[in-house]
Design an enzyme around this catalytic site. Structure first.
Site, PDB file in Angstrom:
ATOM      1  CG  HIS A   3      37.282  42.225  29.566  1.00 21.97           C
ATOM      2  ND1 HIS A   3      37.876  43.355  29.039  1.00 21.97           N
ATOM      3  CD2 HIS A   3      37.821  42.096  30.808  1.00 21.97           C
ATOM      4  CE1 HIS A   3      38.708  43.890  29.909  1.00 21.97           C
ATOM      5  NE2 HIS A   3      38.704  43.133  30.994  1.00 21.97           N
ATOM      6  CG  ASP A  21      41.973  45.147  32.034  1.00 23.00           C
ATOM      7  OD1 ASP A  21      41.251  44.143  32.075  1.00 23.00           O
ATOM      8  OD2 ASP A  21      41.585  46.271  32.379  1.00 23.00           O
ATOM      9  CD  GLU A  56      35.814  44.279  33.040  1.00 20.76           C
ATOM     10  OE1 GLU A  56      35.884  44.282  34.281  1.00 20.76           O
ATOM     11  OE2 GLU A  56      36.501  45.052  32.320  1.00 20.76           O
ATOM     12  CD  GLU A  57      38.230  47.716  30.940  1.00 25.60           C
ATOM     13  OE1 GLU A  57      37.820  48.431  31.874  1.00 25.60           O
ATOM     14  OE2 GLU A  57      39.226  46.980  31.034  1.00 25.60           O
ATOM     15  CD  GLU A  99      39.010  41.928  34.616  1.00 24.41           C
ATOM     16  OE1 GLU A  99      40.127  42.475  34.512  1.00 24.41           O
ATOM     17  OE2 GLU A  99      38.017  42.332  33.982  1.00 24.41           O
ATOM     18  CG  HIS A 118      42.540  50.681  32.674  1.00 19.18           C
ATOM     19  ND1 HIS A 118      41.378  51.001  33.335  1.00 19.18           N
ATOM     20  CD2 HIS A 118      42.369  49.406  32.260  1.00 19.18           C
ATOM     21  CE1 HIS A 118      40.546  49.982  33.328  1.00 19.18           C
ATOM     22  NE2 HIS A 118      41.137  48.988  32.679  1.00 19.18           N
TER      23      HIS A 118
END
Length: 889
Positions: free
Chosen positions: A186, A198, A232-233, A259, A335
């Site tokens: 993603h 990510d 995806e998030e 991932e 994140h």
């Protein structure tokens, strides 16, 4: 003899001074009567070696440190051998840097939907043109599906999406293919992170894998669908849109999902299946740099880790098997704004690319992909040894192997229990007593460490280890180890005063063997593949003990015995230490984002204690093979006292803003305006403020000195008569963070305010009330439904039609729309209460909707930027504008 102190009579090996002529420095200092403290007039029957206290401590410590060092060396050694050159990591890094150069890419933003999509399409088109004359063809489709589904993640909620973005690339022979592998990544991110790990690096790897496969001179037997998904998030929305709606999805037979739960390092296979052991076999045979663990799979799928991936969507909604890989190192900056391309080593990209390319090539050339259902049943036990060699075998073989090892253990113990006369009974009784001592020592150690953890929490020093992990080992590890040794020392001196130490050492080895064997049988009976761990922890020590039986019987705890004994433990212990590393590498960062309700000291102290208990299991008998443990206890006690003093004096600060090794504190801030309507549609309350969530246990303790107005005087309380406490939760995680703060601030006025309308309200012939609504607003919104007491939702327009609620009986709908999406409508039916509650809120249901402005000009306000500027450098404030509107019906 059949007495407890009987040891076979041996020819003495001592010179007149009481020492062996063959004595070396390691064993010279020993108890002359072999630890016998009975009648002083009675001469001991034998004199066997006992280890010096300092030597025993040194040998065990060096053993553990060497194995721990091997684990870390293997983790730093990213690429094994020379690369084949088929995967170009330098070109993949260029893709990574280009994708992350636009900054954060939340779904719905121009950065995600236009700039990143444009770059990916440009690169795919270059590959298509470059390989146009080769044996393969490349097809591209940009999909923007609309749909909804329910998921039991985070307590259970429903997700609705409108025009998410997918870029699907189909690579196949020019003659066509009927069966396809799916490779998924993603390119979207959370709102304030560049998302290099990510998951931009995975998309960069996939672009280069596509380039390499498309340039193969030999036609592939099957095809590959490369899915670059853009949401995806948003809790796995884009993958759901592809697997349930795209026509290519029907030809997908298996998938690989890429991932991240950390930044860089090695990518680990942490779940496979369901069943379909042929996928694991393909990874074992093809991966250039294997790194996998079935333990990780079973822990992740147990729900202990609060995370999920697209693997779940493909498994549950597509009914296809797959392999899930993720980067897990340095989850502290996952994140956050520190997740940048420069933190990902080129070797990390190279190893990931080598592995993905090799496994995909193997699978698309395999006949098993064409009829994977034929190979569906069965599970695999799989693990790697320091990333050098991969071990995998069918679970049924593992079951047989486990029971064979257990049987060998019981035969070994039964032989000892079958001594003539009452010797067997005495052995069983002493084994039971020794087991009790071991269990008591573990319980006392855990209880003591938890008391220490509570004291640290009450002193306000919680999470001191977040930026100083080994400080927790020195504090909790020293306390746990010291308590265990103390209990055994007391047992040796007070309870076992008349028993020979060598015999006690042998007995406590049997205790460790028995307990590991029982855990082996229990895990095997539960059908867990992770049972291979206790199998290793039984098989190798048992084999080593049998090989050294003669040496131990004739010379006791000699240096030779001790060295070879530890050498026999090396393989299971080094693998077990790797698993311990994985546990702490995952759970330590998670404590920084697990909310204000979970006490992190209890969690980490328990994990450290369990690690010490497991590691010490086959070292227990060394406690009985040394003359004294007073200096060991003194050393551990001193280490504990010094560390506790340092922790109490706030020497270890939990967070760090260091660019080289950041450990940021996560804080969410929303400048929000809340409006509450009564049953008549009139505004009964309205306020505005900056709503602040801290996502770790220390709350605002360390922030108040920097932002004085952020203190307990502005803490909030949950209003149970309002949906989700009356605050604009972006995700249904209010159970994780019950401590929140609300600073008064001016109203927000987004340039494109949310529009929410009741379209119709009618009673159905079957007694329910059907309500229809329309909503239009920013890309991200949250819908909350709270039926009043006695009322219940019977059906709605989301998902499969059955409402899914959280443990508190409220309903959460995560709403997203992409670019140029029209307004949405939804409806639900509610069963009115037979006996309305006069003490509750008016009406039969409260409906609230929150809008979230994660990007663009509406994301900021002067008040938000002013308070964020005052946050310390070691914090990571994620902030945006939101609104919350509640209605009673």
């Amino acid at each position: 003899m059949d007495t407890d102190t009987a040891v076979r009579r041996l020819k003495p090996l001592l010179n007149p001074h009481g020492y062996s002529e063959q004595d070396d420095g390691g064993s010279r200092y020993r108890c002359e009567n072999n630890g016998y403290n009975g009648d002083p007039k009675r001469k001991p029957e034998v004199r066997l070696y006992l280890l010096r206290e300092g030597l025993a401590a040194t040998v065990v410590t060096v053993f553990i440190l060497v194995l721990w060092g091997l684990v870390h060396v293997s983790l730093r050694h990213l690429v094994i051998g020379k690369s084949t050159g088929e995967f170009n990591a330098v070109r993949a890094r260029q893709h990574l840097e280009q994708i992350t150069s636009v900054g954060p890419r939340p779904a719905g933003s121009q950065e995600n939907e236009v700039l990143t999509v444009g770059y990916l399409l440009e690169q795919i088109e270059k590959i298509r043109l470059e390989t146009a004359h080769g044996p393969h063809k490349v097809s591209v489709d940009v999909q923007r599906p609309t749909g909804s589904f329910s998921i039991d993640f985070l307590g259970g909620f429903t997700s609705f999406y409108n025009r998410v973005t997918n870029i699907a690339v189909r690579l196949e022979p020019k003659s066509g293919a009927q069966h396809f592998m799916l490779a998924n990544c993603h390119f979207d991110t959370v709102a304030h992170s560049p998302g290099a790990s990510d998951d931009a690096v995975s998309c960069a790897v996939m672009l280069e894998v596509l380039h390499s496969l498309a340039n193969q001179s030999t036609p592939l037997h099957h095809g590959v669908v490369f899915l670059f998904n853009g949401a995806e998030e948003n809790i796995l929305q884009a993958s759901h849109g592809f697997i349930t709606q795209h026509p290519w999805a029907k030809q997908v037979r298996a998938f690989i999902n890429l991932e991240a739960a950390g930044v860089g390092g090695k990518e680990i296979v942490f779940q496979t299946g369901p069943e379909n052991p042929w996928l694991v076999q393909a990874y074992v045979r093809a991966a250039k740099h294997p790194f996998a663990s079935v333990v990780g799979q079973e822990v992740f799928q147990s729900g202990v880790i609060p995370s999920d991936t697209d693997f779940r969507i493909y498994r549950d909604f597509g009914d296809i098997p797959g392999i899930d890989l993720a980067f897990i190192e340095n989850g502290f900056i996952y994140h956050t704004n520190y997740d940048t391309a420069d933190r990902i080593l080129t070797d990390s990209i190279q190893r990931a690319g080598d592995n993905i390319l090799a496994v995909l090539k193997h699978l698309v050339m395999s006949e098993k992909l064409a009829d994977s259902s034929e190979y569906r049943h069965g599970n695999m036990v799989f693990f790697d040894l320091l990333g050098v060699v991969m071990v995998a075998y069918p679970a049924r073989v593992g079951t047989i192997l486990n029971y064979l090892v257990a049987m060998a253990t019981f035969v070994y113990l039964a032989k000892k229990a079958s001594q003539p006369g009452n010797g067997g009974f005495r052995y069983v009784r002493s084994l039971a007593c020794a087991t009790g001592v071991a269990v008591v020592s573990w319980f006392v150690a855990l209880l003591s460490v938890l008391i220490v953890a509570l004291a640290v929490t009450l002193l306000g020093q919680s999470m001191f280890w977040y930026n100083h992990f080994y400080a927790s080992v020195c504090l909790y590890g020293a306390a746990a180890t010291g308590k265990m040794i103390l209990i055994h020392t007391l047992a040796k001196n007070l309870y076992y005063g008349g028993v020979r130490l060598v015999e006690l050492g042998d007995r406590f080895f049997d205790v460790s063997l028995l307990l590991w064997c029982l855990s082996l049988v229990w895990l095997t009976q539960r059908g867990l593949c992770s049972a291979y761990v206790p199998m290793l922890m039984v098989a190798f020590p048992l084999t080593t003990k049998l090989l050294l039986a003669k040496e131990f019987k004739h010379r006791g705890a000699s240096v030779k015995y001790s060295v070879f004994y530890l050498f026999g433990l090396a393989l299971p212990y080094v693998h077990f230490m790797f698993l311990i590393w994985v546990v702490f590498e995952i759970f330590t960062p998670i404590m920084g984002r697990s909310g204000t309700e979970i006490p992190p000291e209890v969690v980490l102290a328990s994990l450290v204690t369990l690690a010490m208990v497991f590691l010490s299991s086959f070292f227990l008998h060394f406690i009985y093979l040394v003359r004294s443990t007073k200096w060991i206890l003194a050393g551990l006690g001193s280490a504990f006292c010094i560390m506790f003093l340092l922790v109490s004096c706030s020497v270890f600060f939990p967070y760090s803003g260091s660019p080289e090794n950041p450990r940021p504190k996560r804080v969410f801030l929303q400048h929000t305006t809340r409006t509450f309507h009564n049953l008549q549609g009139q505004v009964e309350d309205r306020d505005s403020g900056i709503w602040i969530n801290s996502f770790d246990f220390t709350a605002i303790q360390h922030l108040t000195p920097h932002v004085p107005e952020l203190n307990d005087s502005v803490s909030t309380r949950c209003r149970n008569d309002r949906p989700f406490c009356g605050y604009p939760w972006f995700l249904p995680v209010k159970f994780l963070s019950k401590k929140n703060w609300y600073l008064p601030a001016p109203e927000v006025s987004p340039s494109s305010p949310m529009e929410f309308r009741l379209l119709s309200q009618e009673e159905t012939s079957w007694g329910t009330i059907k309500m229809s609504f329309s909503v239009k607003g920013p890309s991200h919104m949250s819908l909350y439904l709270m039926p009043h007491k006695g009322s219940s939702l019977s059906t709605w327009s989301f998902g499969e039609g059955t409402p899914h609620y959280d443990p508190n009986g409220e309903y959460f709908v995560f709403y997203f729309h992409g670019l140029d999406a029209p307004s949405s409508t939804f409806w639900f039916e509610i069963q009115p209460p037979r006996d309305p509650d006069p003490s509750g809120p008016e009406g039969i249901i409260s409906v609230a909707i929150a809008s979230h402005y994660f990007f663009g000009e509406n994301r900021r306000t002067l008040q938000l930027e002013e308070i964020v500027r005052r946050f310390p450098s070691w914090s990571f404030p994620s902030y945006w504008v939101s609104t919350y509107d509640m209605y009673r019906y």
